[in-house]
Design an enzyme around this catalytic site. Structure first.
Site, mmCIF file in Angstrom:
data_model
loop_
_atom_site.group_PDB
_atom_site.id
_atom_site.type_symbol
_atom_site.label_atom_id
_atom_site.label_comp_id
_atom_site.label_asym_id
_atom_site.label_seq_id
_atom_site.Cartn_x
_atom_site.Cartn_y
_atom_site.Cartn_z
ATOM 1 N N HIS A 1 0.858 -1.190 0.000
ATOM 2 C CA HIS A 1 0.000 0.000 0.000
ATOM 3 C C HIS A 1 0.891 1.235 0.000
ATOM 4 O O HIS A 1 2.123 1.120 0.101
ATOM 5 C CB HIS A 1 -0.935 0.007 1.215
ATOM 6 C CG HIS A 1 -0.254 -0.243 2.516
ATOM 7 N ND1 HIS A 1 0.652 0.632 3.061
ATOM 8 C CD2 HIS A 1 -0.311 -1.293 3.386
ATOM 9 C CE1 HIS A 1 1.093 0.149 4.199
ATOM 10 N NE2 HIS A 1 0.547 -1.031 4.429
HETATM 11 P P1 TYD Z 1 -1.189 -2.575 8.085
HETATM 12 O O1 TYD Z 1 -0.568 -1.214 8.139
HETATM 13 O O2 TYD Z 1 -2.146 -2.828 6.972
HETATM 14 O O3 TYD Z 1 -0.040 -3.676 8.064
HETATM 15 P P2 TYD Z 1 0.961 -4.076 6.890
HETATM 16 O O4 TYD Z 1 1.243 -2.826 6.119
HETATM 17 O O5 TYD Z 1 2.190 -4.592 7.569
HETATM 18 O O6 TYD Z 1 0.319 -5.104 6.065
HETATM 19 O O7 TYD Z 1 -1.860 -2.856 9.494
HETATM 20 C C1 TYD Z 1 -2.389 -4.128 9.805
HETATM 21 C C2 TYD Z 1 -3.519 -3.932 10.801
HETATM 22 O O8 TYD Z 1 -3.040 -3.347 12.007
HETATM 23 C C3 TYD Z 1 -4.641 -3.042 10.286
HETATM 24 O O9 TYD Z 1 -5.882 -3.634 10.672
HETATM 25 C C4 TYD Z 1 -4.468 -1.760 11.027
HETATM 26 C C5 TYD Z 1 -3.749 -2.140 12.297
HETATM 27 N N1 TYD Z 1 -2.796 -1.118 12.748
HETATM 28 C C6 TYD Z 1 -3.122 -0.322 13.821
HETATM 29 O O10 TYD Z 1 -4.199 -0.459 14.447
HETATM 30 N N2 TYD Z 1 -2.218 0.616 14.254
HETATM 31 C C7 TYD Z 1 -1.033 0.797 13.626
HETATM 32 O O11 TYD Z 1 -0.218 1.677 14.023
HETATM 33 C C8 TYD Z 1 -0.724 -0.014 12.472
HETATM 34 C C9 TYD Z 1 0.560 0.150 11.725
HETATM 35 C C10 TYD Z 1 -1.629 -0.959 12.088
#
Ligand code: TYD
Length: 138
Positions: A49
């Site tokens: 993303h």
């Molecule tokens: P995401 O940023 O999509 O992870 P990645 O980029 O590693 O695939 O985040 C995964 C999940 O965690 C999503 O449901 C949102 C949650 N999240 C939070 O609640 N707080 C945060 O600071 C982060 C980074 C993620």
């Protein structure tokens, strides 16, 4: 500023090494949030993303992984495997983390608090956003 590796101070000592990060000194933003990624099963990919506003700095505190940065025109792969340097990632780039080793621990310093509205999950939408972004940041 483009995505780039930033070397961190390393204080070597017979008792072990020590590194540190100061906001706006070693990294070019104020730290609003810290999160970390760990227990990644082999072969899994994280990220995939872009962020509209969020800038990040990622350090491999343990193990190794790759970060692929795509600015819409070209991709760059950065391998992180030492705790005395990290990768600065500007906003408005597509980023993916992959090739995690066993016991990899990624610490991510972020310029913003968590906001789902800052995410761009669709690659085509990212390309349009990037085009507009470049027009405004010539
Ligand atoms: P995401 O940023 O999509 O992870 P990645 O980029 O590693 O695939 O985040 C995964 C999940 O965690 C999503 O449901 C949102 C949650 N999240 C939070 O609640 N707080 C945060 O600071 C982060 C980074 C993620």
């Amino acid at each position: 500023m483009e995505a780039k590796i930033i070397a961190l101070p390393k204080v070597e000592d017979p008792r072990g090494s020590l590194s540190f990060i100061e906001e706006k000194n070693h990294i070019p933003f104020k730290i609003e949030r810290v999160y970390w990624i760990y227990d990644v099963p082999g072969g899994q990919v994280r990220g995939g993303h872009a962020f509209k506003q969020q800038k990040e700095f990622i350090v491999a505190l343990s193990g190794s992984f790759d970060v692929v940065i795509d600015n819409g025109s070209h991709k760059q792969l950065f391998s992180l495997n030492r705790s005395y340097y990290g990768l600065y990632i500007p906003c408005a780039v597509w980023r993916q983390m992959e090739n995690f080793s066993t016991n990899a621990l990624a610490i991510v310093l972020s310029s913003t608090r968590y906001a789902e509205s800052d995410y761009i999950h669709d690659y085509k939408a990212f390309l349009s956003y990037r085009e507009e972004y470049e027009k405004q940041h010539i």
